[in-house]
Design a protein around this motif. Sequence first.
Motif, PDB file in Angstrom:
ATOM      1  N   LEU A   6       0.875  -1.174   0.000  1.00  0.00           N
ATOM      2  CA  LEU A   6       0.000   0.000   0.000  1.00  0.00           C
ATOM      3  C   LEU A   6       0.909   1.220   0.000  1.00  0.00           C
ATOM      4  CD1 LEU A   6      -2.477  -0.946   2.892  1.00  0.00           C
ATOM      5  CD2 LEU A   6      -2.848  -1.270   0.440  1.00  0.00           C
ATOM      6  N   THR A   7       0.713   2.136  -0.940  1.00  0.00           N
ATOM      7  CA  THR A   7       1.494   3.364  -0.970  1.00  0.00           C
ATOM      8  C   THR A   7       0.559   4.529  -1.235  1.00  0.00           C
ATOM      9  OG1 THR A   7       3.512   4.388  -1.836  1.00  0.00           O
ATOM     10  CG2 THR A   7       2.079   3.328  -3.455  1.00  0.00           C
ATOM     11  N   GLY A   8       1.102   5.741  -1.195  1.00  0.00           N
ATOM     12  CA  GLY A   8       0.304   6.924  -1.489  1.00  0.00           C
ATOM     13  C   GLY A   8       0.669   8.090  -0.604  1.00  0.00           C
ATOM     14  N   ALA A   9      -0.148   9.113  -0.678  1.00  0.00           N
ATOM     15  CA  ALA A   9       0.109  10.355   0.044  1.00  0.00           C
ATOM     16  C   ALA A   9      -0.016  10.156   1.544  1.00  0.00           C
ATOM     17  CB  ALA A   9      -0.885  11.424  -0.404  1.00  0.00           C
ATOM     18  N   PRO A  10       0.761  10.899   2.334  1.00  0.00           N
ATOM     19  CA  PRO A  10       0.534  10.893   3.778  1.00  0.00           C
ATOM     20  C   PRO A  10      -0.893  11.347   4.071  1.00  0.00           C
ATOM     21  CG  PRO A  10       2.582  12.024   3.224  1.00  0.00           C
ATOM     22  CD  PRO A  10       1.859  11.784   1.940  1.00  0.00           C
ATOM     23  N   GLY A  11      -1.551  10.658   4.970  1.00  0.00           N
ATOM     24  CA  GLY A  11      -2.906  11.023   5.344  1.00  0.00           C
ATOM     25  C   GLY A  11      -3.977  10.531   4.396  1.00  0.00           C
ATOM     26  N   ALA A  12      -3.616   9.675   3.422  1.00  0.00           N
ATOM     27  CA  ALA A  12      -4.597   9.198   2.438  1.00  0.00           C
ATOM     28  C   ALA A  12      -5.474   8.068   2.975  1.00  0.00           C
ATOM     29  CB  ALA A  12      -3.884   8.737   1.168  1.00  0.00           C
ATOM     30  N   GLY A  13      -5.132   7.537   4.150  1.00  0.00           N
ATOM     31  CA  GLY A  13      -5.944   6.475   4.729  1.00  0.00           C
ATOM     32  C   GLY A  13      -5.340   5.095   4.615  1.00  0.00           C
ATOM     33  N   LYS A  14      -4.031   5.013   4.344  1.00  0.00           N
ATOM     34  CA  LYS A  14      -3.373   3.705   4.224  1.00  0.00           C
ATOM     35  C   LYS A  14      -3.458   2.903   5.513  1.00  0.00           C
ATOM     36  CE  LYS A  14       0.543   5.341   3.178  1.00  0.00           C
ATOM     37  NZ  LYS A  14       0.018   6.712   3.371  1.00  0.00           N
ATOM     38  N   THR A  15      -3.185   3.558   6.634  1.00  0.00           N
ATOM     39  CA  THR A  15      -3.176   2.838   7.911  1.00  0.00           C
ATOM     40  C   THR A  15      -4.577   2.375   8.280  1.00  0.00           C
ATOM     41  OG1 THR A  15      -1.222   4.064   8.612  1.00  0.00           O
ATOM     42  CG2 THR A  15      -2.504   2.977  10.339  1.00  0.00           C
ATOM     43  N   PRO A 122      -5.534  10.322  -2.294  1.00  0.00           N
ATOM     44  CA  PRO A 122      -5.843  11.272  -1.221  1.00  0.00           C
ATOM     45  C   PRO A 122      -7.343  11.417  -0.971  1.00  0.00           C
ATOM     46  CG  PRO A 122      -4.243  12.192  -2.747  1.00  0.00           C
ATOM     47  CD  PRO A 122      -4.748  10.926  -3.368  1.00  0.00           C
ATOM     48  N   LEU A 123      -7.668  11.724   0.276  1.00  0.00           N
ATOM     49  CA  LEU A 123      -9.061  11.893   0.689  1.00  0.00           C
ATOM     50  C   LEU A 123      -9.552  13.330   0.527  1.00  0.00           C
ATOM     51  CD1 LEU A 123      -8.909   9.766   3.959  1.00  0.00           C
ATOM     52  CD2 LEU A 123     -10.077   9.151   1.830  1.00  0.00           C
ATOM     53  N   GLY A 124      -8.628  14.258   0.249  1.00  0.00           N
ATOM     54  CA  GLY A 124      -9.009  15.665   0.116  1.00  0.00           C
ATOM     55  C   GLY A 124      -8.598  16.511   1.303  1.00  0.00           C
ATOM     56  N   PHE A 125      -7.952  15.895   2.280  1.00  0.00           N
ATOM     57  CA  PHE A 125      -7.484  16.608   3.472  1.00  0.00           C
ATOM     58  C   PHE A 125      -6.394  15.764   4.121  1.00  0.00           C
ATOM     59  CE2 PHE A 125     -10.843  13.744   4.735  1.00  0.00           C
ATOM     60  CZ  PHE A 125     -10.344  13.132   5.871  1.00  0.00           C
ATOM     61  N   VAL A 126      -5.664  16.376   5.038  1.00  0.00           N
ATOM     62  CA  VAL A 126      -4.654  15.669   5.829  1.00  0.00           C
ATOM     63  C   VAL A 126      -4.885  16.027   7.281  1.00  0.00           C
ATOM     64  CG1 VAL A 126      -2.202  15.500   6.379  1.00  0.00           C
ATOM     65  CG2 VAL A 126      -2.913  15.604   4.002  1.00  0.00           C
ATOM     66  N   THR A 127      -4.924  15.012   8.133  1.00  0.00           N
ATOM     67  CA  THR A 127      -5.045  15.235   9.571  1.00  0.00           C
ATOM     68  C   THR A 127      -3.643  15.212  10.179  1.00  0.00           C
ATOM     69  OG1 THR A 127      -7.205  14.148   9.569  1.00  0.00           O
ATOM     70  CG2 THR A 127      -6.090  14.396  11.705  1.00  0.00           C
ATOM     71  N   PRO A 128      -3.179  16.327  10.728  1.00  0.00           N
ATOM     72  CA  PRO A 128      -1.824  16.352  11.294  1.00  0.00           C
ATOM     73  C   PRO A 128      -1.693  15.404  12.491  1.00  0.00           C
ATOM     74  CG  PRO A 128      -2.725  18.577  11.066  1.00  0.00           C
ATOM     75  CD  PRO A 128      -3.855  17.612  10.837  1.00  0.00           C
ATOM     76  N   SER A 129      -0.480  14.924  12.693  1.00  0.00           N
ATOM     77  CA  SER A 129      -0.159  14.095  13.858  1.00  0.00           C
ATOM     78  C   SER A 129       1.287  14.385  14.237  1.00  0.00           C
ATOM     79  CB  SER A 129      -0.351  12.607  13.535  1.00  0.00           C
ATOM     80  OG  SER A 129       0.656  12.170  12.641  1.00  0.00           O
TER      81      SER A 129
END
Length: 197
Positions: A6-15, A122-129
């Motif tokens: 599984l790859t992609g943008a940070p925050g895309a929902g991979k985890t 991407p989901l359209g947003f990124v949730t910071p952590s």
Amino acid sequence: MRRYVLTGAPGAGKTTLADALRRRRWDVVAEAATDVIAAQQGRGVAEPWREAGFVDAVARLQRERREAPGAYGSVQVHDRSPLCTLALARYLGHPPGRVLTEEVRRVLRDGAYQRQVFLVEPLGFVTPSAARRIGYAESLAFARVHEEVYRAHGHGLIAVPPAPAQERVALVEAHLRRLADLPSDQAEGGPDPVNLT
């Protein structure tokens, strides 16, 4: 062992996707970078990704997890691979270290991962952590680097578009069963025990 990434943008929902697959009894290998970041932040390093040796530490943990015995079955799903770590090094402007360079060569030579890679869009947003300090525009640029790296190394990308988690899981499972030639009632990827009624 057939290993799919599984790859992609940070925050895309991979985890989220990986966790859902794990609950449905797929053998899922967790992302290494997040754990390396957490361990180093626990030692007082605020931004470990800026430190020399960071990408090598990630590649080393990825190798340990890849070489560990699988829990069950003939298929594993990996939340990222050394090619993702190579993309990270390029995005950060770090030269790949010795460990990462050797890992990339090894996995390509040995065919450690299947050529079909799941690109979680991407989901359209990124949730910071604590481990993800990146804005949405930056995450899209980072995702493009991942796509370029995988394509440049001969991998085909299977798009996992933005959708509710259940739809994404169903899409990935259907591809996994087809790619690994598993019957639909195979033990790998059974019903989610949480959702049985």
